[in-house]
Design an enzyme around this catalytic site. Structure first.
Site, mmCIF file in Angstrom:
data_model
loop_
_atom_site.group_PDB
_atom_site.id
_atom_site.type_symbol
_atom_site.label_atom_id
_atom_site.label_comp_id
_atom_site.label_asym_id
_atom_site.label_seq_id
_atom_site.Cartn_x
_atom_site.Cartn_y
_atom_site.Cartn_z
ATOM 1 N N CYS A 14 0.828 -1.185 -0.083
ATOM 2 C CA CYS A 14 -0.143 0.104 0.243
ATOM 3 C C CYS A 14 0.926 1.291 -0.189
ATOM 4 O O CYS A 14 0.217 2.246 -0.612
ATOM 5 C CB CYS A 14 -0.844 0.241 1.108
ATOM 6 N N ASP A 56 -21.826 11.596 -13.840
ATOM 7 C CA ASP A 56 -23.061 11.419 -13.647
ATOM 8 C C ASP A 56 -23.412 10.516 -12.598
ATOM 9 O O ASP A 56 -24.473 9.983 -12.099
ATOM 10 C CB ASP A 56 -23.844 10.537 -14.847
HETATM 11 C C1 BEZ Z 1 0.678 -4.558 1.956
HETATM 12 O O1 BEZ Z 1 0.240 -3.697 1.640
HETATM 13 O O2 BEZ Z 1 1.904 -4.956 1.728
HETATM 14 C C2 BEZ Z 1 -0.150 -5.887 2.268
HETATM 15 C C3 BEZ Z 1 -1.314 -5.484 3.105
HETATM 16 C C4 BEZ Z 1 -2.180 -6.757 3.396
HETATM 17 C C5 BEZ Z 1 -1.814 -8.087 2.934
HETATM 18 C C6 BEZ Z 1 -0.715 -8.077 2.279
HETATM 19 C C7 BEZ Z 1 0.131 -7.154 1.784
#
Ligand code: BEZ
Length: 219
Positions: free
Chosen positions: A44, A135
């Site tokens: 992330c 929309d």
């Molecule tokens: C990550 O963002 O690295 C991750 C988050 C949850 C499970 C596996 C990877």
């Protein structure tokens, strides 16, 4: 679960810029809502950094951006500092992150990944992308598991196709890039196609069917 063409559910949620109501946040712009399993996670952190770097590209395409992760606002604000440090970003973070601690949005929008759980055994949010039109209708959704990071250059490519095909009666072929040749929609009769796309070409195929019609990308 939201299906293509449905009006995207309006919701209120706390975020890193305060309370957001989705529809008024979007106004008359396109929207991208993308979800994350949890704060302070490695994949992330790379994804949010990439989207932050691409923010001018989304703005150029008349988009508002919105992320969601299932932790609280305080965690999000702390994590943004890590995201910026790791991805060599400075200044104001270019889009808000919604706090979905109770997984209410994740449940409502069908984003839970049953295979991935947090330390308390709660399922994590998968990596969803929702593209919402001016929309307020859902134009595209993708869902990746938590263990696979998304390609946001591909998301931009898809947006170019969505915005083109919303205006012009064409479809974009495999691996199309903005400005590349397009396909005349199969629903356009031949006489109309000649008028609309004077430079289109009908490709001969063994079936003899005249469905492969390419045209330069309409302006
Ligand atoms: C990550 O963002 O690295 C991750 C988050 C949850 C499970 C596996 C990877």
């Amino acid at each position: 679960m939201v299906n293509l063409g449905d009006v995207f559910p309006n919701f209120k949620a706390q975020s890193t810029i305060g309370e957001i109501e989705l529809h008024s946040f979007l106004g008359d712009k396109w929207g991208i809502l993308f979800s994350h399993p949890a704060d302070y996670t490695p994949v992330c952190t790379t994804e949010l950094g990439k989207v932050a770097k691409l923010a001018p590209e989304f703005t150029k395409r008349n988009f508002k951006m919105l992320a969601v992760s299932c932790d609280n606002v305080e965690d999000h604000l702390g994590w943004i500092k890590d995201i910026q440090a790791y991805n060599c970003l400075e200044g104001e973070f270019p889009f808000p992150i919604i706090a979905d601690e109770k997984r209410e949005l994740a449940v409502k929008l069908g984003m839970l990944d049953p295979e991935e759980k947090d330390a308390a055994g709660m399922p994590l949010t998968a990596r969803a992308v929702f593209i919402i039109g001016p929309d307020k209708k859902l134009k595209l959704s993708i869902l990746y598991p938590a263990t696979t990071g998304r390609n946001f250059d591909e998301v931009l490519r898809v947006i170019d196709s969505l915005q083109l095909t919303a205006e012009k009666k064409v479809a974009t072929p495999a691996d199309w890039q903005a400005g590349g040749n397009c396909m005349v929609l199969p629903s356009i009769p031949s006489a109309e196609a000649k008028q609309m796309f004077p430079d289109h070409k009908v490709h001969e195929v063994p079936s003899g069917k005249q469905y492969l019609r390419t045209t330069p990308c309409p302006k």
